[in-house]
Design a protein around this motif. Structure first.
Motif, PDB file in Angstrom:
ATOM      1  N   LEU A  13       0.847  -0.938   0.148  1.00 12.58           N
ATOM      2  CA  LEU A  13       0.116  -0.140  -0.066  1.00 12.58           C
ATOM      3  C   LEU A  13       0.794   1.230  -0.143  1.00 12.58           C
ATOM      4  O   LEU A  13       1.858   1.429   0.502  1.00 12.58           O
ATOM      5  N   ASP A  14       0.221   2.071  -0.664  1.00 15.14           N
ATOM      6  CA  ASP A  14       0.867   3.749  -0.367  1.00 15.14           C
ATOM      7  C   ASP A  14       0.079   4.289   0.722  1.00 15.14           C
ATOM      8  O   ASP A  14      -1.061   4.425   0.494  1.00 15.14           O
TER       9      ASP A  14
ATOM     10  N   LEU B  43      -4.428   6.126   1.872  1.00 15.41           N
ATOM     11  CA  LEU B  43      -5.351   5.744   2.773  1.00 15.41           C
ATOM     12  C   LEU B  43      -6.196   6.766   3.057  1.00 15.41           C
ATOM     13  O   LEU B  43      -7.277   6.725   3.899  1.00 15.41           O
ATOM     14  N   TYR B  44      -5.781   8.133   2.867  1.00 16.48           N
ATOM     15  CA  TYR B  44      -6.423   9.378   3.501  1.00 16.48           C
ATOM     16  C   TYR B  44      -7.031   9.830   2.344  1.00 16.48           C
ATOM     17  O   TYR B  44      -7.586  11.081   2.380  1.00 16.48           O
ATOM     18  N   GLY B  45      -7.098   9.228   1.372  1.00 21.55           N
ATOM     19  CA  GLY B  45      -7.784   9.823  -0.051  1.00 21.55           C
ATOM     20  C   GLY B  45      -9.253   9.465  -0.320  1.00 21.55           C
ATOM     21  O   GLY B  45      -9.813   8.759   0.665  1.00 21.55           O
ATOM     22  N   HIS B  46      -9.886   9.985  -1.374  1.00 19.62           N
ATOM     23  CA  HIS B  46     -11.358   9.762  -1.535  1.00 19.62           C
ATOM     24  C   HIS B  46     -11.384   8.487  -2.306  1.00 19.62           C
ATOM     25  O   HIS B  46     -12.574   7.970  -2.638  1.00 19.62           O
ATOM     26  N   ARG B  47     -10.372   7.843  -2.967  1.00 16.03           N
ATOM     27  CA  ARG B  47     -10.582   6.666  -3.778  1.00 16.03           C
ATOM     28  C   ARG B  47     -10.529   5.463  -2.818  1.00 16.03           C
ATOM     29  O   ARG B  47      -9.351   5.273  -2.139  1.00 16.03           O
ATOM     30  N   ILE B  48     -11.466   4.451  -3.081  1.00 19.38           N
ATOM     31  CA  ILE B  48     -11.261   3.113  -2.399  1.00 19.38           C
ATOM     32  C   ILE B  48     -10.143   2.405  -2.830  1.00 19.38           C
ATOM     33  O   ILE B  48     -10.048   2.278  -4.016  1.00 19.38           O
ATOM     34  N   ILE B  49      -9.362   1.866  -1.981  1.00 18.01           N
ATOM     35  CA  ILE B  49      -7.973   1.120  -2.384  1.00 18.01           C
ATOM     36  C   ILE B  49      -8.804  -0.371  -2.163  1.00 18.01           C
ATOM     37  O   ILE B  49      -9.108  -1.078  -1.247  1.00 18.01           O
ATOM     38  N   ARG B  50      -8.357  -1.068  -3.367  1.00 17.94           N
ATOM     39  CA  ARG B  50      -8.854  -2.495  -3.464  1.00 17.94           C
ATOM     40  C   ARG B  50      -7.505  -3.499  -3.177  1.00 17.94           C
ATOM     41  O   ARG B  50      -6.596  -3.237  -3.376  1.00 17.94           O
ATOM     42  N   ILE B  51      -8.165  -4.315  -2.278  1.00 12.92           N
ATOM     43  CA  ILE B  51      -6.926  -5.282  -1.844  1.00 12.92           C
ATOM     44  C   ILE B  51      -7.423  -6.902  -2.395  1.00 12.92           C
ATOM     45  O   ILE B  51      -8.781  -7.075  -2.420  1.00 12.92           O
TER      46      ILE B  51
END
Length: 251
Positions: free
Chosen positions: A50-51, A55-63
């Motif tokens: 992860l970057d 984690l604090y952005g508006h884009r959902i992070i996919r894992i």
């Protein structure tokens, strides 16, 4: 992401297939804390991917979707298949579980999970190898392992692998079995000494304190004899290394 060699050296294996993140673990001693351990494994595995700024952005992070599997072949009698849930460890029950993690535990002792064994000749071969070791083991460990390997080769069970890497199997299984016996010795010796101390004090708290003191004394003996490292001792006792070293030094 990781590959297991033996139970006590590097037990866990994790790998990604498509969008799935799979965690496999083998155990010769039943452990009800696998969901909690798996949670730690998961966090440690995905964190480097992860970057943290995202984690604090508006884009959902996919894992990748995680799956957790445990293969068990210890001496304690367990069902062919069971589920271990993280929620079972929570201090109080809640109708809405805020976080869940499920481990699928398969008993791979000989005679268990026939359908699963039919799908994997490697798994069934390993099950037979371990069964032969258990059948022959008495006081020592290396000779029964050698005899079990020879038996499997003669029966064409994992024959190619055992001919090529039999020496490694002997080494790793010897380490595993020695480590398992050493842990059992620590548990039994600690309990006996703790029980004696507790009876002398005559209170429940005394028993608990005595067991812990007995465990520290046993661990110290094994470390001084070169049979146990501080890292292994910390893992067995459930303490961090620095805390353990301080307790042992005052004994």
């Amino acid at each position: 992401l990781g590959s297991g060699i033996s139970v006590s050296i590097n037990n866990d294996a994790s790998f990604i297939i498509g969008t799935d993140l799979n965690f496999y673990e083998h155990q010769s001693t039943y452990n009800p804390n696998m969901p909690l351990r798996s949670l730690v494994y998961l966090v440690e595995t995905i964190k480097p991917l992860l970057d943290t700024n995202d984690l604090y952005g508006h884009r959902i992070i996919r894992i990748p979707t995680p799956y957790f599997v445990v293969f068990y072949n210890g001496n304690e009698k367990r069902p062919e298949y069971e589920l271990q849930k993280l929620s079972d460890a929570y201090l109080h029950e809640d109708n809405e579980i805020p976080l869940e993690l499920v481990c699928k535990v398969y008993n791979i002792n000989k005679g268990q999970n026939a359908e699963l064994m039919e799908k994997s000749h490697i798994l069934s071969g390993y099950s037979e190898l371990v069964a032969q070791v258990k059948k022959n083991v008495t006081s020592g460990v290396e000779k029964p392992i050698e005899e079990a390997i020879q038996y499997c080769i003669e029966k064409h069970i994992l024959e190619d692998f055992l001919r090529r890497r039999g020496d490694e199997v002997i080494k790793n299984m010897t380490i595993d079995m020695t480590f398992e016996r050493r842990e059992k010795f620590i548990r039994d010796d600690s309990y006996a000494e703790g029980l004696e101390r507790g009876i002398e004090q005559g209170i429940e708290q005394g028993i608990e304190q005595g067991i812990e003191q007995g465990q520290m004394t046993t661990l110290k003996k094994l470390i001084e004899q070169g049979l146990l490292s501080y890292d292994d001792a910390a893992r067995i006792s459930g303490k961090n290394k620095d805390e353990l070293m301080k307790q042992i030094d005052v004994i």
